[in-house]
Design a protein around this motif. Structure first.
Motif, PDB file in Angstrom:
ATOM      1  N   VAL A   1       0.859  -1.180   0.000  1.00 41.20           N
ATOM      2  CA  VAL A   1       0.000   0.000   0.000  1.00 41.20           C
ATOM      3  C   VAL A   1       0.902   1.239   0.000  1.00 41.20           C
ATOM      4  O   VAL A   1       2.020   1.211   0.526  1.00 41.20           O
ATOM      5  CB  VAL A   1      -0.938  -0.006   1.222  1.00 41.20           C
ATOM      6  CG1 VAL A   1      -1.984  -1.088   1.092  1.00 41.20           C
ATOM      7  CG2 VAL A   1      -0.154  -0.165   2.524  1.00 41.20           C
ATOM      8  N   PRO A   2       0.451   2.349  -0.595  1.00 37.48           N
ATOM      9  CA  PRO A   2       1.326   3.523  -0.750  1.00 37.48           C
ATOM     10  C   PRO A   2       1.877   4.068   0.565  1.00 37.48           C
ATOM     11  O   PRO A   2       3.036   4.511   0.603  1.00 37.48           O
ATOM     12  CB  PRO A   2       0.408   4.544  -1.431  1.00 37.48           C
ATOM     13  CG  PRO A   2      -0.581   3.713  -2.181  1.00 37.48           C
ATOM     14  CD  PRO A   2      -0.832   2.506  -1.316  1.00 37.48           C
ATOM     15  N   SER A   3       1.088   4.049   1.627  1.00 38.19           N
ATOM     16  CA  SER A   3       1.574   4.624   2.888  1.00 38.19           C
ATOM     17  C   SER A   3       2.784   3.877   3.417  1.00 38.19           C
ATOM     18  O   SER A   3       3.753   4.488   3.901  1.00 38.19           O
ATOM     19  CB  SER A   3       0.447   4.620   3.934  1.00 38.19           C
ATOM     20  OG  SER A   3      -0.053   3.308   4.116  1.00 38.19           O
ATOM     21  N   VAL A   4       2.765   2.554   3.337  1.00 33.22           N
ATOM     22  CA  VAL A   4       3.920   1.767   3.776  1.00 33.22           C
ATOM     23  C   VAL A   4       5.076   1.937   2.791  1.00 33.22           C
ATOM     24  O   VAL A   4       6.237   2.035   3.194  1.00 33.22           O
ATOM     25  CB  VAL A   4       3.532   0.281   3.925  1.00 33.22           C
ATOM     26  CG1 VAL A   4       4.758  -0.571   4.241  1.00 33.22           C
ATOM     27  CG2 VAL A   4       2.476   0.112   5.004  1.00 33.22           C
ATOM     28  N   ALA A   5       4.756   1.987   1.504  1.00 29.79           N
ATOM     29  CA  ALA A   5       5.798   2.121   0.481  1.00 29.79           C
ATOM     30  C   ALA A   5       6.552   3.439   0.607  1.00 29.79           C
ATOM     31  O   ALA A   5       7.741   3.506   0.272  1.00 29.79           O
ATOM     32  CB  ALA A   5       5.185   2.002  -0.910  1.00 29.79           C
ATOM     33  N   THR A   6       5.894   4.481   1.089  1.00 32.19           N
ATOM     34  CA  THR A   6       6.556   5.787   1.178  1.00 32.19           C
ATOM     35  C   THR A   6       7.162   6.058   2.557  1.00 32.19           C
ATOM     36  O   THR A   6       8.193   6.727   2.649  1.00 32.19           O
ATOM     37  CB  THR A   6       5.558   6.915   0.859  1.00 32.19           C
ATOM     38  OG1 THR A   6       4.426   6.809   1.739  1.00 32.19           O
ATOM     39  CG2 THR A   6       5.083   6.822  -0.576  1.00 32.19           C
ATOM     40  N   MET A   7       6.564   5.519   3.618  1.00 31.46           N
ATOM     41  CA  MET A   7       7.006   5.877   4.964  1.00 31.46           C
ATOM     42  C   MET A   7       7.906   4.816   5.614  1.00 31.46           C
ATOM     43  O   MET A   7       8.823   5.164   6.346  1.00 31.46           O
ATOM     44  CB  MET A   7       5.794   6.138   5.865  1.00 31.46           C
ATOM     45  CG  MET A   7       4.871   7.244   5.369  1.00 31.46           C
ATOM     46  SD  MET A   7       5.741   8.817   5.032  1.00 31.46           S
ATOM     47  CE  MET A   7       6.448   9.163   6.634  1.00 31.46           C
ATOM     48  N   LEU A   8       7.644   3.542   5.379  1.00 30.80           N
ATOM     49  CA  LEU A   8       8.370   2.496   6.095  1.00 30.80           C
ATOM     50  C   LEU A   8       9.398   1.759   5.227  1.00 30.80           C
ATOM     51  O   LEU A   8      10.460   1.388   5.714  1.00 30.80           O
ATOM     52  CB  LEU A   8       7.384   1.472   6.674  1.00 30.80           C
ATOM     53  CG  LEU A   8       6.379   2.004   7.703  1.00 30.80           C
ATOM     54  CD1 LEU A   8       5.486   0.873   8.196  1.00 30.80           C
ATOM     55  CD2 LEU A   8       7.097   2.671   8.863  1.00 30.80           C
ATOM     56  N   LEU A   9       9.070   1.548   3.973  1.00 25.83           N
ATOM     57  CA  LEU A   9       9.964   0.737   3.144  1.00 25.83           C
ATOM     58  C   LEU A   9      11.290   1.413   2.784  1.00 25.83           C
ATOM     59  O   LEU A   9      12.335   0.746   2.810  1.00 25.83           O
ATOM     60  CB  LEU A   9       9.248   0.291   1.872  1.00 25.83           C
ATOM     61  CG  LEU A   9       8.366  -0.952   2.016  1.00 25.83           C
ATOM     62  CD1 LEU A   9       7.635  -1.248   0.712  1.00 25.83           C
ATOM     63  CD2 LEU A   9       9.199  -2.159   2.442  1.00 25.83           C
ATOM     64  N   PRO A  10      11.307   2.721   2.423  1.00 21.57           N
ATOM     65  CA  PRO A  10      12.595   3.306   2.002  1.00 21.57           C
ATOM     66  C   PRO A  10      13.711   3.170   3.034  1.00 21.57           C
ATOM     67  O   PRO A  10      14.805   2.692   2.685  1.00 21.57           O
ATOM     68  CB  PRO A  10      12.237   4.769   1.727  1.00 21.57           C
ATOM     69  CG  PRO A  10      10.795   4.711   1.320  1.00 21.57           C
ATOM     70  CD  PRO A  10      10.191   3.653   2.182  1.00 21.57           C
ATOM     71  N   PRO A  11      13.505   3.557   4.308  1.00 26.54           N
ATOM     72  CA  PRO A  11      14.617   3.389   5.256  1.00 26.54           C
ATOM     73  C   PRO A  11      14.962   1.933   5.514  1.00 26.54           C
ATOM     74  O   PRO A  11      16.135   1.594   5.725  1.00 26.54           O
ATOM     75  CB  PRO A  11      14.105   4.076   6.530  1.00 26.54           C
ATOM     76  CG  PRO A  11      12.622   4.109   6.399  1.00 26.54           C
ATOM     77  CD  PRO A  11      12.348   4.224   4.946  1.00 26.54           C
ATOM     78  N   PHE A  12      13.949   1.074   5.480  1.00 30.43           N
ATOM     79  CA  PHE A  12      14.244  -0.342   5.716  1.00 30.43           C
ATOM     80  C   PHE A  12      15.052  -0.925   4.559  1.00 30.43           C
ATOM     81  O   PHE A  12      16.034  -1.641   4.768  1.00 30.43           O
ATOM     82  CB  PHE A  12      12.952  -1.132   5.900  1.00 30.43           C
ATOM     83  CG  PHE A  12      13.182  -2.617   5.965  1.00 30.43           C
ATOM     84  CD1 PHE A  12      13.659  -3.205   7.126  1.00 30.43           C
ATOM     85  CD2 PHE A  12      12.963  -3.425   4.853  1.00 30.43           C
ATOM     86  CE1 PHE A  12      13.910  -4.572   7.181  1.00 30.43           C
ATOM     87  CE2 PHE A  12      13.211  -4.780   4.900  1.00 30.43           C
ATOM     88  CZ  PHE A  12      13.673  -5.366   6.078  1.00 30.43           C
ATOM     89  N   LEU A  13      14.631  -0.644   3.333  1.00 35.21           N
ATOM     90  CA  LEU A  13      15.325  -1.201   2.171  1.00 35.21           C
ATOM     91  C   LEU A  13      16.763  -0.691   2.074  1.00 35.21           C
ATOM     92  O   LEU A  13      17.653  -1.412   1.621  1.00 35.21           O
ATOM     93  CB  LEU A  13      14.571  -0.856   0.887  1.00 35.21           C
ATOM     94  CG  LEU A  13      13.278  -1.631   0.641  1.00 35.21           C
ATOM     95  CD1 LEU A  13      12.562  -1.107  -0.599  1.00 35.21           C
ATOM     96  CD2 LEU A  13      13.573  -3.122   0.485  1.00 35.21           C
TER      97      LEU A  13
END
Length: 355
Positions: A153-165
Protein backbone atom coordinates in the motif's frame (compact mmCIF):
# COMPACT_ATOMS: atom_id res chain seq x y z
CA UNK A 1 8.78 -102.65 -39.41
CA UNK A 2 6.06 -101.69 -36.98
CA UNK A 3 8.35 -102.16 -34.03
CA UNK A 4 11.02 -100.10 -35.73
CA UNK A 5 8.61 -97.33 -36.41
CA UNK A 6 7.39 -97.50 -32.79
CA UNK A 7 10.87 -97.34 -31.42
CA UNK A 8 11.72 -94.50 -33.66
CA UNK A 9 8.63 -92.60 -32.57
CA UNK A 10 9.56 -92.96 -28.88
CA UNK A 11 13.03 -91.60 -29.32
CA UNK A 12 13.41 -88.23 -27.47
CA UNK A 13 13.77 -85.19 -29.61
CA UNK A 14 17.35 -84.13 -30.00
CA UNK A 15 17.92 -80.56 -28.76
CA UNK A 16 19.38 -78.46 -31.50
CA UNK A 17 22.69 -76.90 -30.48
CA UNK A 18 24.52 -74.76 -32.94
CA UNK A 19 28.19 -74.72 -32.17
CA UNK A 20 30.71 -72.17 -33.19
CA UNK A 21 34.17 -73.59 -33.37
CA UNK A 22 37.39 -71.75 -33.02
CA UNK A 23 40.93 -72.98 -32.63
CA UNK A 24 42.97 -72.15 -29.56
CA UNK A 25 46.42 -73.77 -29.54
CA UNK A 26 45.14 -76.20 -32.15
CA UNK A 27 42.18 -77.35 -30.02
CA UNK A 28 38.66 -76.74 -31.24
CA UNK A 29 36.37 -75.00 -28.72
CA UNK A 30 32.61 -74.84 -28.93
CA UNK A 31 30.47 -71.90 -27.74
CA UNK A 32 26.71 -71.65 -27.77
CA UNK A 33 25.09 -68.44 -29.09
CA UNK A 34 23.89 -67.70 -25.54
CA UNK A 35 27.41 -67.81 -24.13
CA UNK A 36 28.65 -65.55 -26.89
CA UNK A 37 25.88 -63.00 -26.16
CA UNK A 38 26.61 -63.09 -22.42
CA UNK A 39 30.30 -62.53 -23.05
CA UNK A 40 29.50 -59.64 -25.37
CA UNK A 41 27.23 -58.09 -22.75
CA UNK A 42 29.91 -58.42 -20.06
CA UNK A 43 32.44 -56.72 -22.30
CA UNK A 44 29.97 -53.96 -23.11
CA UNK A 45 29.34 -53.32 -19.39
CA UNK A 46 33.09 -53.32 -18.73
CA UNK A 47 33.72 -50.82 -21.52
CA UNK A 48 30.85 -48.63 -20.31
CA UNK A 49 32.19 -48.61 -16.75
CA UNK A 50 35.67 -47.87 -18.03
CA UNK A 51 34.29 -44.96 -20.07
CA UNK A 52 32.48 -43.59 -17.02
CA UNK A 53 35.62 -43.87 -14.91
CA UNK A 54 37.56 -42.05 -17.58
CA UNK A 55 35.09 -39.19 -17.58
CA UNK A 56 34.78 -38.98 -13.80
CA UNK A 57 37.89 -37.00 -12.97
CA UNK A 58 37.09 -35.15 -9.78
CA UNK A 59 37.13 -31.37 -9.77
CA UNK A 60 39.53 -31.35 -6.84
CA UNK A 61 41.92 -33.55 -8.80
CA UNK A 62 41.83 -31.06 -11.68
CA UNK A 63 42.37 -28.23 -9.21
CA UNK A 64 45.44 -30.02 -7.86
CA UNK A 65 46.78 -30.51 -11.40
CA UNK A 66 46.30 -26.78 -12.21
CA UNK A 67 48.10 -25.73 -9.01
CA UNK A 68 51.06 -27.98 -9.78
CA UNK A 69 51.19 -26.62 -13.34
CA UNK A 70 51.02 -23.03 -12.08
CA UNK A 71 53.76 -23.51 -9.45
CA UNK A 72 55.98 -25.71 -11.63
CA UNK A 73 56.56 -28.18 -8.78
CA UNK A 74 54.67 -30.36 -6.35
CA UNK A 75 56.13 -28.95 -3.13
CA UNK A 76 54.80 -25.40 -3.51
CA UNK A 77 51.46 -26.65 -4.83
CA UNK A 78 51.04 -29.00 -1.87
CA UNK A 79 51.58 -26.11 0.55
CA UNK A 80 48.97 -24.04 -1.30
CA UNK A 81 46.46 -26.88 -1.17
CA UNK A 82 47.38 -28.03 2.38
CA UNK A 83 48.11 -31.52 1.12
CA UNK A 84 51.20 -33.71 1.35
CA UNK A 85 53.45 -33.97 -1.71
CA UNK A 86 52.91 -37.74 -1.82
CA UNK A 87 49.12 -37.32 -1.90
CA UNK A 88 49.44 -34.77 -4.67
CA UNK A 89 51.73 -37.05 -6.68
CA UNK A 90 49.22 -39.86 -6.35
CA UNK A 91 46.44 -37.59 -7.61
CA UNK A 92 48.46 -36.66 -10.69
CA UNK A 93 49.28 -40.32 -11.30
CA UNK A 94 45.57 -41.21 -11.15
CA UNK A 95 44.74 -38.56 -13.75
CA UNK A 96 47.48 -39.79 -16.05
CA UNK A 97 46.33 -43.39 -15.63
CA UNK A 98 42.77 -42.46 -16.53
CA UNK A 99 43.82 -40.46 -19.56
CA UNK A 100 46.41 -42.98 -20.59
CA UNK A 101 49.16 -40.43 -21.25
CA UNK A 102 51.64 -38.30 -19.30
CA UNK A 103 50.82 -34.70 -18.40
CA UNK A 104 54.37 -33.49 -17.58
CA UNK A 105 57.55 -33.78 -19.60
CA UNK A 106 59.64 -34.81 -16.57
CA UNK A 107 59.12 -35.98 -12.99
CA UNK A 108 60.00 -32.47 -11.78
CA UNK A 109 56.59 -31.27 -13.11
CA UNK A 110 58.11 -28.07 -14.48
CA UNK A 111 56.76 -28.31 -18.02
CA UNK A 112 53.58 -29.72 -19.53
CA UNK A 113 53.20 -32.13 -22.41
CA UNK A 114 50.88 -31.25 -25.27
CA UNK A 115 48.12 -33.25 -23.56
CA UNK A 116 48.98 -31.52 -20.29
CA UNK A 117 48.60 -28.11 -21.93
CA UNK A 118 45.24 -29.08 -23.38
CA UNK A 119 44.00 -30.42 -20.04
CA UNK A 120 45.27 -27.30 -18.27
CA UNK A 121 43.36 -24.93 -20.56
CA UNK A 122 40.16 -26.95 -20.24
CA UNK A 123 40.53 -27.28 -16.47
CA UNK A 124 41.07 -23.55 -15.89
CA UNK A 125 37.81 -22.72 -17.69
CA UNK A 126 35.91 -25.53 -15.97
CA UNK A 127 37.11 -24.58 -12.48
CA UNK A 128 36.44 -20.89 -13.06
CA UNK A 129 32.86 -21.56 -14.18
CA UNK A 130 32.32 -24.00 -11.32
CA UNK A 131 33.60 -21.55 -8.70
CA UNK A 132 31.46 -18.73 -10.09
CA UNK A 133 28.39 -20.95 -10.15
CA UNK A 134 28.99 -22.00 -6.54
CA UNK A 135 29.39 -18.37 -5.51
CA UNK A 136 26.03 -17.53 -7.09
CA UNK A 137 24.38 -20.55 -5.49
CA UNK A 138 25.76 -19.67 -2.06
CA UNK A 139 24.75 -16.02 -2.44
CA UNK A 140 21.22 -17.09 -3.33
CA UNK A 141 21.01 -19.51 -0.41
CA UNK A 142 22.33 -16.87 2.01
CA UNK A 143 19.81 -14.27 0.76
CA UNK A 144 22.56 -12.07 -0.70
CA UNK A 145 21.31 -12.20 -4.28
CA UNK A 146 18.22 -12.85 -6.36
CA UNK A 147 15.10 -10.88 -7.13
CA UNK A 148 12.40 -9.93 -4.63
CA UNK A 149 9.00 -8.75 -5.86
CA UNK A 150 6.94 -6.72 -3.39
CA UNK A 151 3.53 -5.08 -3.57
CA UNK A 152 2.61 -2.55 -0.90
CA UNK A 153 0.00 0.00 0.00
CA UNK A 154 1.33 3.52 -0.75
CA UNK A 155 1.57 4.62 2.89
CA UNK A 156 3.92 1.77 3.78
CA UNK A 157 5.80 2.12 0.48
CA UNK A 158 6.56 5.79 1.18
CA UNK A 159 7.01 5.88 4.96
CA UNK A 160 8.37 2.50 6.09
CA UNK A 161 9.96 0.74 3.14
CA UNK A 162 12.59 3.31 2.00
CA UNK A 163 14.62 3.39 5.26
CA UNK A 164 14.24 -0.34 5.72
CA UNK A 165 15.32 -1.20 2.17
CA UNK A 166 18.33 1.09 2.45
CA UNK A 167 19.67 -1.03 5.30
CA UNK A 168 18.46 -4.34 3.90
CA UNK A 169 20.31 -3.86 0.60
CA UNK A 170 23.62 -3.06 2.26
CA UNK A 171 25.88 -6.03 1.70
CA UNK A 172 23.55 -7.39 -0.98
CA UNK A 173 24.77 -5.78 -4.22
CA UNK A 174 23.32 -8.58 -6.34
CA UNK A 175 19.80 -8.37 -4.93
CA UNK A 176 17.17 -6.69 -7.12
CA UNK A 177 13.87 -5.32 -5.78
CA UNK A 178 10.66 -4.86 -7.76
CA UNK A 179 8.16 -2.68 -5.86
CA UNK A 180 4.55 -2.03 -6.82
CA UNK A 181 2.45 0.40 -4.76
CA UNK A 182 -1.30 -0.01 -5.00
CA UNK A 183 -4.34 -0.42 -2.75
CA UNK A 184 -4.88 -3.38 -0.44
CA UNK A 185 -7.26 -5.24 -2.75
CA UNK A 186 -4.77 -5.21 -5.60
CA UNK A 187 -1.88 -6.08 -3.30
CA UNK A 188 -3.62 -9.25 -2.15
CA UNK A 189 -4.55 -10.11 -5.74
CA UNK A 190 -0.96 -9.73 -6.92
CA UNK A 191 0.22 -12.10 -4.19
CA UNK A 192 -2.58 -14.59 -4.85
CA UNK A 193 -1.79 -14.76 -8.58
CA UNK A 194 1.95 -15.13 -7.96
CA UNK A 195 2.90 -11.85 -9.61
CA UNK A 196 4.75 -10.78 -6.46
CA UNK A 197 6.44 -12.70 -3.66
CA UNK A 198 5.15 -10.61 -0.75
CA UNK A 199 2.39 -8.11 -0.17
CA UNK A 200 2.02 -5.47 2.55
CA UNK A 201 -1.59 -4.38 2.90
CA UNK A 202 -4.64 -4.10 5.06
CA UNK A 203 -5.96 -7.45 6.24
CA UNK A 204 -9.28 -8.90 5.13
CA UNK A 205 -11.68 -11.30 6.91
CA UNK A 206 -11.18 -14.22 4.53
CA UNK A 207 -8.49 -14.41 1.89
CA UNK A 208 -8.24 -18.00 0.56
CA UNK A 209 -4.86 -19.14 -0.66
CA UNK A 210 -2.94 -16.52 1.35
CA UNK A 211 -1.24 -16.44 4.71
CA UNK A 212 -0.80 -13.24 6.67
CA UNK A 213 1.25 -12.00 9.58
CA UNK A 214 -0.37 -8.91 11.18
CA UNK A 215 2.18 -6.19 11.92
CA UNK A 216 0.40 -3.10 13.28
CA UNK A 217 -2.95 -1.34 13.60
CA UNK A 218 -3.37 2.02 11.92
CA UNK A 219 -6.24 4.31 13.06
CA UNK A 220 -8.18 6.26 10.43
CA UNK A 221 -8.22 10.04 10.53
CA UNK A 222 -10.45 12.61 8.92
CA UNK A 223 -8.68 14.63 6.20
CA UNK A 224 -10.08 18.04 5.32
CA UNK A 225 -8.96 21.50 4.29
CA UNK A 226 -7.50 23.72 7.01
CA UNK A 227 -10.34 26.21 6.43
CA UNK A 228 -13.04 23.54 6.81
CA UNK A 229 -15.60 23.85 9.61
CA UNK A 230 -14.51 20.38 10.79
CA UNK A 231 -11.00 21.71 11.42
CA UNK A 232 -12.45 24.13 13.99
CA UNK A 233 -14.43 21.48 15.85
CA UNK A 234 -13.22 19.54 18.87
CA UNK A 235 -9.97 17.62 18.95
CA UNK A 236 -11.86 14.34 18.45
CA UNK A 237 -14.77 13.96 16.04
CA UNK A 238 -17.85 11.76 16.13
CA UNK A 239 -19.54 10.29 13.05
CA UNK A 240 -22.38 12.74 13.53
CA UNK A 241 -19.98 15.64 13.05
CA UNK A 242 -19.44 14.52 9.44
CA UNK A 243 -23.10 14.80 8.50
CA UNK A 244 -23.69 17.39 5.77
CA UNK A 245 -20.10 17.28 4.51
CA UNK A 246 -19.54 15.57 1.12
CA UNK A 247 -17.53 12.40 1.70
CA UNK A 248 -15.05 11.02 -0.84
CA UNK A 249 -14.58 7.33 -0.18
CA UNK A 250 -11.54 5.28 -1.09
CA UNK A 251 -10.49 1.64 -1.17
CA UNK A 252 -9.15 1.72 2.39
CA UNK A 253 -12.48 2.83 3.86
CA UNK A 254 -14.61 0.07 2.30
CA UNK A 255 -13.98 -2.33 5.18
CA UNK A 256 -14.94 0.11 7.98
CA UNK A 257 -17.71 -1.63 9.94
CA UNK A 258 -19.42 1.34 11.64
CA UNK A 259 -23.08 1.67 10.54
CA UNK A 260 -22.77 5.45 10.84
CA UNK A 261 -19.95 5.45 8.30
CA UNK A 262 -21.83 3.11 5.97
CA UNK A 263 -24.75 5.56 5.91
CA UNK A 264 -22.40 8.41 5.04
CA UNK A 265 -20.72 6.26 2.36
CA UNK A 266 -24.02 5.51 0.63
CA UNK A 267 -24.45 9.23 -0.07
CA UNK A 268 -20.90 9.68 -1.41
CA UNK A 269 -20.65 10.84 -5.02
CA UNK A 270 -16.96 10.13 -5.49
CA UNK A 271 -14.88 6.99 -5.00
CA UNK A 272 -11.17 7.45 -5.67
CA UNK A 273 -8.54 4.70 -5.42
CA UNK A 274 -5.36 6.69 -6.00
CA UNK A 275 -4.24 8.54 -2.87
CA UNK A 276 -2.61 11.40 -4.78
CA UNK A 277 -5.79 12.07 -6.74
CA UNK A 278 -7.88 11.70 -3.59
CA UNK A 279 -5.90 14.32 -1.69
CA UNK A 280 -5.95 16.64 -4.70
CA UNK A 281 -9.77 16.51 -4.69
CA UNK A 282 -9.92 17.24 -0.96
CA UNK A 283 -7.46 20.09 -1.41
CA UNK A 284 -9.70 21.49 -4.17
CA UNK A 285 -12.59 21.62 -1.71
CA UNK A 286 -14.61 18.83 -3.32
CA UNK A 287 -15.14 16.99 -0.05
CA UNK A 288 -13.57 15.29 2.96
CA UNK A 289 -12.12 11.80 3.25
CA UNK A 290 -10.76 9.25 5.70
CA UNK A 291 -7.24 7.86 5.51
CA UNK A 292 -5.07 5.69 7.77
CA UNK A 293 -2.79 7.74 10.00
CA UNK A 294 0.33 6.53 8.19
CA UNK A 295 -1.01 7.99 4.94
CA UNK A 296 -1.46 11.43 6.53
CA UNK A 297 2.09 11.98 7.79
CA UNK A 298 3.18 14.20 4.88
CA UNK A 299 0.09 16.18 3.87
CA UNK A 300 0.11 19.42 1.95
CA UNK A 301 -0.01 22.63 4.01
CA UNK A 302 -3.59 23.25 2.88
CA UNK A 303 -4.81 20.01 4.52
CA UNK A 304 -5.18 18.90 8.12
CA UNK A 305 -6.37 15.84 10.04
CA UNK A 306 -8.64 15.11 12.98
CA UNK A 307 -8.92 11.82 14.92
CA UNK A 308 -12.21 9.92 15.21
CA UNK A 309 -13.71 8.74 18.47
CA UNK A 310 -14.81 5.32 17.14
CA UNK A 311 -12.19 2.78 18.40
CA UNK A 312 -13.12 0.38 15.59
CA UNK A 313 -12.17 2.93 12.95
CA UNK A 314 -8.77 1.43 12.11
CA UNK A 315 -7.07 -0.94 9.71
CA UNK A 316 -4.74 -3.83 10.47
CA UNK A 317 -1.70 -3.98 8.21
CA UNK A 318 0.02 -7.29 7.61
CA UNK A 319 2.45 -8.99 5.29
CA UNK A 320 0.96 -11.55 2.89
CA UNK A 321 2.41 -14.55 1.06
CA UNK A 322 1.00 -17.51 -0.84
CA UNK A 323 -0.06 -20.44 1.31
CA UNK A 324 1.66 -23.78 0.80
CA UNK A 325 4.75 -22.29 -0.85
CA UNK A 326 8.28 -22.56 0.51
CA UNK A 327 9.70 -19.01 0.35
CA UNK A 328 13.08 -18.30 -1.15
CA UNK A 329 15.82 -17.46 1.38
CA UNK A 330 15.66 -13.73 0.59
CA UNK A 331 11.84 -13.71 0.78
CA UNK A 332 11.86 -15.37 4.19
CA UNK A 333 14.55 -13.04 5.51
CA UNK A 334 12.79 -9.91 4.24
CA UNK A 335 9.49 -11.03 5.75
CA UNK A 336 10.88 -11.51 9.24
CA UNK A 337 13.18 -8.48 9.28
CA UNK A 338 10.64 -6.05 7.84
CA UNK A 339 7.95 -7.16 10.31
CA UNK A 340 10.35 -6.58 13.21
CA UNK A 341 11.48 -3.19 11.88
CA UNK A 342 7.90 -1.98 11.24
CA UNK A 343 6.83 -2.93 14.77
CA UNK A 344 9.83 -1.06 16.18
CA UNK A 345 8.91 2.08 14.19
CA UNK A 346 5.18 1.92 14.83
CA UNK A 347 5.19 4.19 17.87
CA UNK A 348 6.73 7.18 16.13
CA UNK A 349 3.85 7.22 13.61
CA UNK A 350 1.08 6.70 16.15
CA UNK A 351 0.56 3.05 15.19
CA UNK A 352 -0.15 0.10 17.46
CA UNK A 353 2.36 -2.74 16.96
CA UNK A 354 0.99 -6.29 16.95
CA UNK A 355 2.97 -9.29 18.15
Amino acid sequence: MGLARSAIGKQPKRQSLHLVQCHLHGSPLAFSPRSIICAFQRNTVFLRKTSVRLKMIRLEALRAFVEVADHGNIKDASEKLFRTPSALSMTLKQIEDRLGCPLFETDRKSSLTEMGKFLYNQSVVLLRDYDRAMERIEAQSKARSGRLRIASVPSVATMLLPPFLQGFLQGRPDLDIDLVDTDSTDVRLLVETGQVDLGIAGTAPDVPGLECEPIFCDPFKLVCRTDSQLADKGAVLDWSDLTGHPLIINEATRALPAPEFQRLARDARFSVRNVTSLLAMVSAGMGITLLPALATVSLAASLTTRPLRDPACLRTVGIFWRAGRVPSPVTGLFRSEFAAAARAQAGQFGLQPLT
